[in-house]
Design a protein around this motif. Structure first.
Motif, PDB file in Angstrom:
ATOM      1  N   TYR A   1       0.870  -1.168   0.000  1.00  0.00           N
ATOM      2  CA  TYR A   1       0.000   0.000   0.000  1.00  0.00           C
ATOM      3  C   TYR A   1       0.908   1.219   0.000  1.00  0.00           C
ATOM      4  N   ALA A   2       0.794   2.014  -1.049  1.00  0.00           N
ATOM      5  CA  ALA A   2       1.674   3.171  -1.196  1.00  0.00           C
ATOM      6  C   ALA A   2       0.967   4.256  -1.980  1.00  0.00           C
ATOM      7  N   SER A   3       1.505   5.471  -1.901  1.00  0.00           N
ATOM      8  CA  SER A   3       0.964   6.593  -2.663  1.00  0.00           C
ATOM      9  C   SER A   3       2.098   7.566  -2.935  1.00  0.00           C
TER      10      SER A   3
ATOM     11  N   SER B   1      -4.659  -7.216   4.256  1.00  0.00           N
ATOM     12  CA  SER B   1      -4.355  -6.192   5.248  1.00  0.00           C
ATOM     13  C   SER B   1      -2.894  -5.790   5.098  1.00  0.00           C
ATOM     14  N   TYR B   2      -2.628  -4.519   5.353  1.00  0.00           N
ATOM     15  CA  TYR B   2      -1.272  -3.991   5.214  1.00  0.00           C
ATOM     16  C   TYR B   2      -0.721  -3.603   6.578  1.00  0.00           C
ATOM     17  N   THR B   3       0.457  -4.143   6.888  1.00  0.00           N
ATOM     18  CA  THR B   3       1.142  -3.798   8.137  1.00  0.00           C
ATOM     19  C   THR B   3       1.970  -2.548   7.908  1.00  0.00           C
ATOM     20  N   PHE B   4       1.653  -1.479   8.642  1.00  0.00           N
ATOM     21  CA  PHE B   4       2.369  -0.221   8.447  1.00  0.00           C
ATOM     22  C   PHE B   4       3.807  -0.332   8.962  1.00  0.00           C
ATOM     23  N   LEU B   5       4.735   0.226   8.187  1.00  0.00           N
ATOM     24  CA  LEU B   5       6.145   0.241   8.572  1.00  0.00           C
ATOM     25  C   LEU B   5       6.462   1.591   9.205  1.00  0.00           C
ATOM     26  N   PRO B   6       6.842   1.596  10.483  1.00  0.00           N
ATOM     27  CA  PRO B   6       6.966   2.865  11.221  1.00  0.00           C
ATOM     28  C   PRO B   6       8.146   3.732  10.798  1.00  0.00           C
ATOM     29  N   ASN B   7       9.062   3.206   9.992  1.00  0.00           N
ATOM     30  CA  ASN B   7      10.236   3.984   9.583  1.00  0.00           C
ATOM     31  C   ASN B   7      10.015   4.766   8.292  1.00  0.00           C
ATOM     32  N   MET B   8       8.864   4.589   7.636  1.00  0.00           N
ATOM     33  CA  MET B   8       8.636   5.212   6.328  1.00  0.00           C
ATOM     34  C   MET B   8       8.361   6.715   6.430  1.00  0.00           C
ATOM     35  N   SER B   9       7.479   7.090   7.335  1.00  0.00           N
ATOM     36  CA  SER B   9       7.080   8.485   7.557  1.00  0.00           C
ATOM     37  C   SER B   9       6.490   8.538   8.960  1.00  0.00           C
ATOM     38  N   TYR B  10       6.097   9.717   9.383  1.00  0.00           N
ATOM     39  CA  TYR B  10       5.358   9.814  10.637  1.00  0.00           C
ATOM     40  C   TYR B  10       3.880   9.775  10.296  1.00  0.00           C
TER      41      TYR B  10
ATOM     42  N   PHE C   1       3.405   3.102   2.721  1.00  0.00           N
ATOM     43  CA  PHE C   1       2.802   2.869   4.024  1.00  0.00           C
ATOM     44  C   PHE C   1       3.089   1.483   4.596  1.00  0.00           C
ATOM     45  N   GLY C   2       2.616   0.446   3.904  1.00  0.00           N
ATOM     46  CA  GLY C   2       2.674  -0.861   4.535  1.00  0.00           C
ATOM     47  C   GLY C   2       2.720  -2.008   3.556  1.00  0.00           C
ATOM     48  N   LEU C   3       3.047  -3.196   4.098  1.00  0.00           N
ATOM     49  CA  LEU C   3       3.179  -4.418   3.316  1.00  0.00           C
ATOM     50  C   LEU C   3       2.139  -5.442   3.752  1.00  0.00           C
ATOM     51  N   ASN C   4       1.718  -6.253   2.802  1.00  0.00           N
ATOM     52  CA  ASN C   4       0.834  -7.376   3.076  1.00  0.00           C
ATOM     53  C   ASN C   4       1.704  -8.561   3.495  1.00  0.00           C
TER      54      ASN C   4
END
Length: 556
Positions: free
Chosen positions: A312-314, A331-340, A319-322
């Motif tokens: 899931y990206a824009s 469902s996509y698990t958000f990766l906390p290092n990408m952005s705030y 944002f996150g990976l399945n």
């Protein structure tokens, strides 16, 4: 991040989501607190609580004047503490998003982790070839000389992309070909020559992959001929394409040419993906949101290989990976290092409350806000997500989008068509107010499962089936529609206009000719351009209307 790493990196990121998010915000604020934009609210402070208290939630339009100033030559620190080195353009809308090396480095990490997740779930993924049809958009420049291109194009041209795994059957130079037709042809040619090594077939969006298959329908004879003689067609004039294809197409291969011809000339193209690439384990593209309309077509073309929505990206952020790519519940698990990341609660007990990533609640619906390393601060993305669970401390979200009645109606029509030999290949709608009363028009491109490659074949349309589609679509629309339709006649009968095969390819070409990126193209759910509407209207084969008003139920 090295490709030699393993998924322990993902465990560390998700287990320490709160600390990593705090660190990301601290780093962003220290770099950006003195920019003209944030300085208005923070007066040079990097305090996180002051940021949440004073910095407003904004839309793209609120930030556009600042972005335009940088595009026109003012220093990056109008809005970003880090130098802006490129601008990503939202497909079709010509929205300029700032990008820099930190952004591209994060995309590289994101892709690397996605590759590792796929390798975990699909045997042989690392050893095989992955076809991911990728096309670049011509790069222009802003008035001050910044490169201006869609995010996928900018990343594909960067050094970060070149350090990703070399597991594509198409050499890098073919992906950089500015002519989408030549690039598509050569990517298909390379993929067919190496068919026995291909473990995955995909594109960024499902819609693009459907267009690639349509292209294959039109060019399979020529592709087979090239393979038979060991030479690429003369109309491939891009020198990089010609030179690199020659390294793949090293000698005549009549056996492979015969196989391709035998598979593609069959009565039906059902399962053509798995027939041409027998070791393919999945179809990889985005299938959520508006892309869900292409699921029936790609299930038909692939013999129901797993359809994987892996990320899931824009343009604002990745944002996150399945993490469970084989699950039908994406469902996509958000990766906390990408952005705030922050989230506006759109249906919770305190509607409108803004919460941090780790404080979202199971089952709640949220709109994400992005604060990134490139100059966006508390920027609304416009999507609606639902929390489905947690992976360690990182939340997992289902992509909901804002409730869209048109997609619900399409799902009902698809069920009706399952009993026939027709598959929906493309869909959009239009609110026609030229009639009295006004009414909704749904444009459908339909394809027969059989009678493949017969140019004289006329699509057989059953009036009863199509009228039933109109009726069930109306029944799926909301109570206000049903009220105005059935009680006072202020909305006319719903119309289905069936268009010629290939119409949605022409619609894509229309939008690409006006600046959309083929890689990131999404068929609009609703048409609001008179020129785009003409593309559809010129190709209408038949029109069908609902023959009864939908029931209007008053709940006690």
């Amino acid at each position: 991040m090295s490709l030699d790493c393993d998924l322990t990196v993902l465990e560390e990121l998700t287990s320490n989501a709160k600390q990593i998010q705090d660190d990301v915000l601290t780093k962003i604020l220290k770099a950006n607190a003195n920019t003209e934009y944030l300085g208005r609210f923070l007066q040079g402070s990097a305090d996180k609580e002051l940021f949440k208290k004073n910095v407003p939630v904004v839309s793209y339009e609120d930030l556009k004047p600042y972005l335009d100033r940088v595009a026109n030559g003012e220093p990056s620190d109008v809005i970003s503490g880090e130098p802006i080195t490129a601008s990503g353009t939202s497909s079709g809308n010509q929205k300029i998003f700032p990008a820099n090396n930190i952004f591209f480095k994060n995309i590289h990490i994101f892709y690397t982790l996605g590759y590792l997740v796929m390798s975990k779930h699909f045997d042989g993924y690392k050893q095989g070839k992955v076809i991911r049809f990728t096309f670049i958009h011509p790069t222009s420049t802003t008035p001050c000389g910044l490169p201006l291109a869609p995010t996928v194009t900018s990343f594909t041209k960067s050094e970060f992309f070149r350090s990703l795994p070399k597991n594509s059957p198409s050499p890098y130079q073919i992906m950089l070909c500015p002519d989408a037709k030549q690039s598509m042809y050569c990517q298909l040619l390379c993929g067919l020559v190496q068919r026995d090594e291909v473990v995955s077939v995909g594109a960024v969006f499902a819609s693009v992959l459907v267009q690639v298959i349509h292209f294959l329908e039109n060019y399979w004879k020529e592709l087979a001929s090239n393979i038979r003689c060991g030479h690429v067609s003369e109309w491939i004039t891009d020198l990089s394409c010609r030179d690199t294809v020659t390294t793949i197409l090293v000698e005549p291969n009549p056996e492979l040419a015969d196989l391709i011809e035998n598979e593609c000339r069959q009565e039906s193209l059902q399962g053509i993906v798995s027939r041409l690439w027998p070791k393919a384990k999945c179809i990889d593209a985005i299938f959520t949101g508006s892309m869900a309309q292409y699921i029936p077509a790609l299930e038909f073309y692939s013999n129901k290989l797993p359809l994987v929505s892996k990320s899931y990206a824009s343009s604002e952020a990745f944002f996150g990976l399945n993490l469970e790519p084989l699950s039908k519940h994406v469902s996509y698990t958000f990766l906390p290092n990408m952005s705030y990341f922050e989230f506006i609660d759109v249906d919770g007990g305190t509607e409108g409350e803004i919460v941090d990533l780790v404080n979202v609640k199971l089952g709640h619906h949220y709109e994400p806000l992005v604060t990134n390393f490139s100059g966006l601060h508390r920027c609304r993305v416009g999507d609606v997500l639902q929390v489905t669970g947690f992976y360690n401390m990182a939340p997992q979200f289902r992509f909901v989008r804002r409730k869209n009645a048109a997609l619900s109606a399409l799902a009902r029509a698809t069920l009706v068509l399952e009993s026939s030999d027709l598959v929906i290949m493309g869909f959009t709608c239009y609110a026609d107010i030229s009639t009295v009363p006004g009414h909704y028009v749904f444009y459908l491109e339909l394809k027969s499962k059989f009678n493949n490659n017969n140019s004289t074949n006329v699509l057989s349309l059953d009036n009863k089936v199509l009228v039933e589609c109109c009726c069930v679509m109306e029944e799926s629309l909301n109570s206000f529609y049903r009220l105005f339709r059935s009680k006072n006649g202020s909305i006319g009968a719903l119309e289905i206009s069936v268009v010629q095969e290939g119409t949605f390819g022409s619609l894509m070409e229309f939008f690409v000719s006006r600046g959309a990126s083929i890689t990131q193209y999404k068929t609009p759910i609703c048409i609001n351009s008179a020129e785009a509407l003409k593309v559809l209207e010129d190709k209408v084969l038949a029109r069908f209307f609902s023959d009864k008003s939908p029931p209007y139920l008053i709940l006690a």
